[in-house]
Design an enzyme around this catalytic site. Structure first.
Site, PDB file in Angstrom:
ATOM      1  N   GLU A 304       0.822  -1.213   0.000  1.00  0.00           N
ATOM      2  CA  GLU A 304       0.000   0.000   0.000  1.00  0.00           C
ATOM      3  C   GLU A 304       0.856   1.263   0.000  1.00  0.00           C
ATOM      4  OE1 GLU A 304      -2.939   0.256   3.100  1.00  0.00           O
ATOM      5  OE2 GLU A 304      -4.342  -1.000   2.017  1.00  0.00           O
ATOM      6  N   HIS A 325       8.824 -26.305  -1.576  1.00  0.00           N
ATOM      7  CA  HIS A 325       8.250 -27.463  -2.265  1.00  0.00           C
ATOM      8  C   HIS A 325       7.098 -27.058  -3.180  1.00  0.00           C
ATOM      9  CE1 HIS A 325      10.535 -30.469   0.126  1.00  0.00           C
ATOM     10  NE2 HIS A 325      10.647 -29.409   0.906  1.00  0.00           N
ATOM     11  N   LYS A 444     -13.527  -0.168  -3.975  1.00  0.00           N
ATOM     12  CA  LYS A 444     -14.683   0.100  -3.102  1.00  0.00           C
ATOM     13  C   LYS A 444     -15.783   0.796  -3.900  1.00  0.00           C
ATOM     14  CE  LYS A 444     -12.128   0.604   1.232  1.00  0.00           C
ATOM     15  NZ  LYS A 444     -11.654   1.556   2.221  1.00  0.00           N
TER      16      LYS A 444
HETATM   17  O1  PA5 Z   1      -3.980   0.850   5.491  1.00  0.00           O
HETATM   18  C1  PA5 Z   1      -5.150   1.197   5.374  1.00  0.00           C
HETATM   19  O2  PA5 Z   1      -5.491   2.369   5.584  1.00  0.00           O
HETATM   20  C2  PA5 Z   1      -6.231   0.214   5.017  1.00  0.00           C
HETATM   21  O3  PA5 Z   1      -5.765  -1.049   4.771  1.00  0.00           O
HETATM   22  C3  PA5 Z   1      -7.199   0.134   6.178  1.00  0.00           C
HETATM   23  O4  PA5 Z   1      -6.504  -0.283   7.307  1.00  0.00           O
HETATM   24  C4  PA5 Z   1      -8.344  -0.804   5.899  1.00  0.00           C
HETATM   25  O5  PA5 Z   1      -8.957  -0.470   4.685  1.00  0.00           O
HETATM   26  C5  PA5 Z   1      -9.354  -0.742   7.013  1.00  0.00           C
HETATM   27  O6  PA5 Z   1      -9.842   0.565   7.163  1.00  0.00           O
HETATM   28  P1  PA5 Z   1     -10.677   0.975   8.419  1.00  0.00           P
HETATM   29  O7  PA5 Z   1      -9.833   0.822   9.628  1.00  0.00           O
HETATM   30  O8  PA5 Z   1     -11.037   2.418   8.178  1.00  0.00           O
HETATM   31  O9  PA5 Z   1     -11.893   0.096   8.476  1.00  0.00           O
END
Ligand code: PA5
Length: 455
Positions: A304, A325, A444
């Site tokens: 990310e 393996h 999303k």
């Molecule tokens: O790193 C990030 O921001 C995302 O992976 C969030 O952690 C994930 O989408 C969950 O988001 P939230 O805590 O708002 O539900």
């Protein structure tokens, strides 16, 4: 102590990148330290270590103890950064096998209908609470089976969502909340919400129901939040030392800030140099199964943070020798676009010995394994590590070896900060903002359109 050996990847760095990156790495580090780079408003993961909140650590430890005393199961609901860190640390540090609390004869489970007061004195119970996860995917089958499994158990829930609006944990929480309300008179005391200080649907619901809450600081993004209540409450409930974990990170941050030659800079620089030399995939390989979860957390942190503007190494994690393996074939002989970092423990406490067997004295033994008799599993693992690193490097994979002393809270806290700092420096080397995740929103939006949400 973290050590890093890069010599097996030297030959793979393009010649124009072999020298001269030092000043750029230093500038990237300074941009992190001085909060002067892109996304600097998200540097709260450093601020919390710079100004430790001991009262919060104590409160979370106390609440973890309450959960251990009163619950058989803590169900953590969250996705991405809202569960991967807790899962990684718990898997790494809890014993591989321990009886669940409800199986433990000496420790009777709390009555599901009892209404515990948070002010009751806390006995020093350390019975293992089972920490389970939900809301980290969309499987209704999983959720149904989970609820069947939870029936008759004393359950606490930690609903974790920074935005409070994420679909996967949100709908899982709808189901779990109804289930809890139908079973526990003191349901609202058993649900603890970890979310934004003031915004989002989860904050409103928590206020309305009177759930106990913890705050995810505004300036800490999900994937950097393991050392906030997001990770620390489930980790404390698992009976682990969150203070040791937290201060391990504090200590690593101060070592890095004081040492221009810290291995974190070589790690970030080498990953960047290999990226610029044409490599596209970076594997984090572990031999200790408990560390595999950390690989999942690392994947999110690097994926990310770096994967934007058509840049970044695709992060993938392997458990060796299991995956030797399966994926071993590709790593040895497939497309030559993969780099590999082996993360190991100097002391893996693997003192179990391979026993001698009948016939060993007369040759290779009945199973052909007389040559390993008397060696510890630790020694066998070290041989597998050295052999694999050598074979993969000779097969054309730039190989790095990253080693920590042992697996405990302090060392793991240090490693967590090491990777966080490395990805921040690496992101600036790539010229991107390592702290946002605009791409996560695209799926999303498309999913909500399919589900008919008005936007
Ligand atoms: O790193 C990030 O921001 C995302 O992976 C969030 O952690 C994930 O989408 C969950 O988001 P939230 O805590 O708002 O539900």
């Amino acid at each position: 102590m973290i050590s890093l050996d890069l010599h097996r990847s030297d030959p793979f760095v393009a010649s124009h990148l072999k020298d001269g990156l030092g000043p750029r790495v230093k500038a990237a580090h300074q941009a992190v330290v001085q909060s002067s780079g892109a996304g600097a408003e998200w540097l709260g993961w450093r601020r919390i270590l710079d100004q430790p909140n001991d009262a919060l650590l104590e409160e979370l430890t106390r609440q973890g103890q309450e959960i251990r005393e009163r619950a058989d199961v803590l169900l953590c609901i969250g996705i991405g950064g809202s569960y991967l860190g807790a899962e990684a640390v718990i898997k790494a540090l809890r014993p591989y096998f321990s009886p669940t609390k409800s199986e433990s004869a000496s420790e009777p489970a709390a009555s599901p209908s009892a209404a515990p007061s948070m002010f009751d004195p806390a006995p020093a119970a350390t019975s293992p609470v089972e920490v389970l996860f939900a809301g980290h995917h969309l499987s209704g089958r999983y959720l149904e089976q989970l609820l069947t499994y939870l029936d008759g158990k004393s359950v606490y829930v930690n609903m974790i969502s920074k935005s409070g609006t994420t679909l996967e944990p949100g709908i899982a929480f709808r189901v779990v909340r109804q289930w809890m309300e139908a079973r526990f008179e003191d349901c609202d005391r058993r649900i603890i919400a970890t979310t934004d200080a003031s915004r989002g649907a989860l904050r409103s619901l928590a206020n309305q129901k009177g759930y106990r809450t913890h705050v995810i600081p505004d300036d800490v993004g999900g994937r950097f939040s393991v050392l906030t209540p997001v990770g620390l409450l489930p980790i404390a409930a698992a009976g682990l030392d969150i203070r040791g974990l937290f201060y391990g990170a504090v200590s690593m941050m101060s070592q890095i800030d004081q040492d221009d030659h810290h291995p974190v800079f070589s790690y970030a620089e080498r990953r960047y140099a290999l990226h610029e030399s044409g490599f596209t995939t970076d594997v984090l390989a572990v031999f200790e199964p408990g560390l595999h979860g950390l690989g999942g957390w690392w994947q999110q942190l690097f994926g990310e943070s770096e994967g934007k503007e058509r840049k970044g190494l695709f992060p993938a994690t392997c458990l060796f020798s299991t995956d030797l393996h399966s994926l071993g074939q590709y790593l040895q002989d497939g497309r030559r676009n993969v780099t590999e970092t082996f993360l190991t423990l100097r002391d893996d406490r693997g003192s179990l010995e391979v026993p001698s067997s009948a016939g060993d004295d007369e040759g290779q033994g009945a199973d052909g394994l007389a040559f390993v008799a008397g060696k510890t599993f630790s020694e066998v693992t070290r041989a597998a590590l050295l052999g694999t690193m050598e074979a993969h490097a000779q097969g054309g994979v730039p190989v790095h070896h990253l080693e920590i002393e042992r697996l405990d809270e302090n060392a793991l806290g240090g490693l967590i900060y090491f990777f966080e700092h490395a990805v921040a420096v690496g992101g600036y080397l790539l010229g991107i903002n390592p702290f946002d995740q605009p791409g996560v929103e695209a799926y999303k939006k498309a999913m909500y359109a399919q589900l008919g949400r008005d936007t």
